[in-house]
Design a protein around this motif. Structure first.
Motif, short mmCIF file in Angstrom:
data_model
loop_
_atom_site.label_atom_id
_atom_site.label_comp_id
_atom_site.label_asym_id
_atom_site.label_seq_id
_atom_site.Cartn_x
_atom_site.Cartn_y
_atom_site.Cartn_z
N LYS A 1 30.31 79.67 62.32
CA LYS A 1 29.52 80.72 62.97
C LYS A 1 29.01 81.79 62.01
O LYS A 1 28.04 82.47 62.32
CB LYS A 1 30.30 81.38 64.13
CG LYS A 1 31.44 82.27 63.69
CD LYS A 1 32.13 82.98 64.88
CE LYS A 1 31.53 84.33 65.19
NZ LYS A 1 32.42 85.17 66.02
N VAL A 2 29.65 81.94 60.84
CA VAL A 2 29.18 82.98 59.89
C VAL A 2 28.54 82.40 58.63
O VAL A 2 28.25 83.13 57.69
CB VAL A 2 30.32 83.96 59.51
CG1 VAL A 2 30.82 84.72 60.74
CG2 VAL A 2 31.47 83.27 58.80
N HIS A 3 28.31 81.08 58.60
CA HIS A 3 27.79 80.48 57.36
C HIS A 3 26.42 81.04 56.95
O HIS A 3 26.20 81.39 55.80
CB HIS A 3 27.72 78.95 57.48
CG HIS A 3 29.08 78.31 57.35
ND1 HIS A 3 29.28 76.96 57.39
CD2 HIS A 3 30.32 78.85 57.21
CE1 HIS A 3 30.57 76.69 57.25
NE2 HIS A 3 31.23 77.82 57.15
N THR A 4 25.50 81.15 57.91
CA THR A 4 24.16 81.67 57.57
C THR A 4 24.26 83.11 57.08
O THR A 4 23.66 83.49 56.07
CB THR A 4 23.23 81.58 58.80
OG1 THR A 4 23.26 80.25 59.28
CG2 THR A 4 21.80 81.93 58.44
N ASP A 5 25.03 83.90 57.80
CA ASP A 5 25.25 85.31 57.46
C ASP A 5 25.87 85.44 56.05
O ASP A 5 25.44 86.27 55.23
CB ASP A 5 26.20 85.88 58.53
CG ASP A 5 26.35 87.38 58.50
OD1 ASP A 5 25.66 88.04 57.72
OD2 ASP A 5 27.19 87.89 59.26
N GLU A 6 26.85 84.60 55.74
CA GLU A 6 27.51 84.69 54.43
C GLU A 6 26.63 84.15 53.30
O GLU A 6 26.63 84.72 52.20
CB GLU A 6 28.85 83.93 54.43
CG GLU A 6 29.94 84.59 55.26
CD GLU A 6 30.37 85.97 54.77
OE1 GLU A 6 30.05 86.36 53.62
OE2 GLU A 6 31.02 86.68 55.56
N ILE A 7 25.91 83.07 53.54
CA ILE A 7 25.01 82.56 52.50
C ILE A 7 24.02 83.65 52.13
O ILE A 7 23.78 83.94 50.96
CB ILE A 7 24.27 81.28 52.98
CG1 ILE A 7 25.24 80.11 53.06
CG2 ILE A 7 23.09 80.94 52.06
CD1 ILE A 7 24.71 78.88 53.79
N ASN A 8 23.46 84.32 53.14
CA ASN A 8 22.52 85.41 52.88
C ASN A 8 23.18 86.54 52.09
O ASN A 8 22.65 87.02 51.09
CB ASN A 8 21.96 85.93 54.20
CG ASN A 8 20.99 87.05 53.98
OD1 ASN A 8 19.98 86.87 53.30
ND2 ASN A 8 21.30 88.22 54.48
N ALA A 9 24.38 86.95 52.52
CA ALA A 9 25.04 88.08 51.85
C ALA A 9 25.42 87.74 50.41
O ALA A 9 25.19 88.53 49.49
CB ALA A 9 26.28 88.51 52.65
N TYR A 10 25.97 86.54 50.19
CA TYR A 10 26.38 86.18 48.82
C TYR A 10 25.16 85.98 47.91
O TYR A 10 25.15 86.46 46.77
CB TYR A 10 27.24 84.92 48.82
CG TYR A 10 28.70 85.18 49.16
CD1 TYR A 10 29.50 86.00 48.35
CD2 TYR A 10 29.30 84.61 50.27
CE1 TYR A 10 30.83 86.24 48.66
CE2 TYR A 10 30.63 84.84 50.59
CZ TYR A 10 31.39 85.66 49.78
OH TYR A 10 32.71 85.90 50.08
#
Ligand SMILES: [Zn+2]
Length: 226
Positions: free
Chosen positions: A175-184
């Protein structure tokens, strides 16, 4: 414990703690409720002992591992409503950090005036990348246009499967993969530099995705912080 809470951007609240252990203990139950990798923890009533057991056994690889959660993570981010969701469900093993979070939620609610609020946490004097990473999560949650544009770039990325696998292995649920890819990719991507995937950062697909996300981030983040 020494802690400060301030509204750092409109609808974005920032907790700073002097100690990484205190910060981690404060966020632990709420972050895990929001984004634990484990189905019996995420969105569920759970005890901290249950979280420790699964974290040691699955993430650290042994039931007898030292529980290093609070030193493993340097920043935290959750939609503020998560605090209310946890308390509404009932906490089987409450402690003083839960009382503190309930008080913090009351203050956020009073300040946010009915709008959606986001809460981030770092230690005092943390590296600037850590704060930018957590603020990028806040921007991603609160700005629908940014979230849509960033998500479109990520979903067309040729190495998306590898990025998701690294995140999953690194304790992040789908559920947070897109959010984390963007942040990293926009604030420091050392997380993706892991053995077995050394090739990844040299691929055209990775470089193109990162460049596109960085360009988008520069525009939105500058406005967000202005
Ligand atoms: Zn993150």
């Amino acid at each position: 414990m020494i802690l400060s809470l301030k509204q750092i951007r409109p609808q974005v609240f920032h907790i700073e703690c002097a100690s990484r252990r205190e910060l981690g203990m404060l966020f632990l139950r709420y972050t895990e409720f929001y984004e634990s990798k484990y189905d019996h923890i995420r969105g569920q009533r759970f005890t901290l002992v249950e979280q420790q057991q699964v974290y040691c056994r699955e993430h650290l690889g042994s039931a007898d591992a030292n529980w290093t959660y609070t030193t493993d993570w340097s920043g935290y981010n959750i939609p503020a409503r998560t605090i209310d969701e946890v308390h509404s469900l009932g906490i089987p093993d409450p402690n003083h950090y839960d009382s503190l979070m309930a008080g913090i939620y009351g203050m956020i609610k009073a300040e946010a005036l009915g709008k959606e609020a986001y809460l981030i946490g770092t230690t005092k004097g943390c590296p600037v990348e850590t704060l930018r990473h957590e603020l990028t999560h806040a921007l991603f949650c609160l700005n629908q246009d940014y979230r849509g544009d960033a998500s479109a770039i990520i979903h067309s990325c040729g190495v998306l499967g590898h990025l998701c696998q690294i995140l999953f292995d690194g304790n992040y649920p789908d559920k947070v993969h897109t959010d984390e890819i963007n942040a990293y990719l926009t604030t420091g991507d050392a997380f993706f530099n892991v053995s077995d995937y050394e090739f990844l950062q040299h691929t055209e697909a990775y470089k193109m995705t990162k460049a596109a996300l960085v360009e988008l981030h520069q525009k939105y983040f500058m406005e967000f912080m202005a």
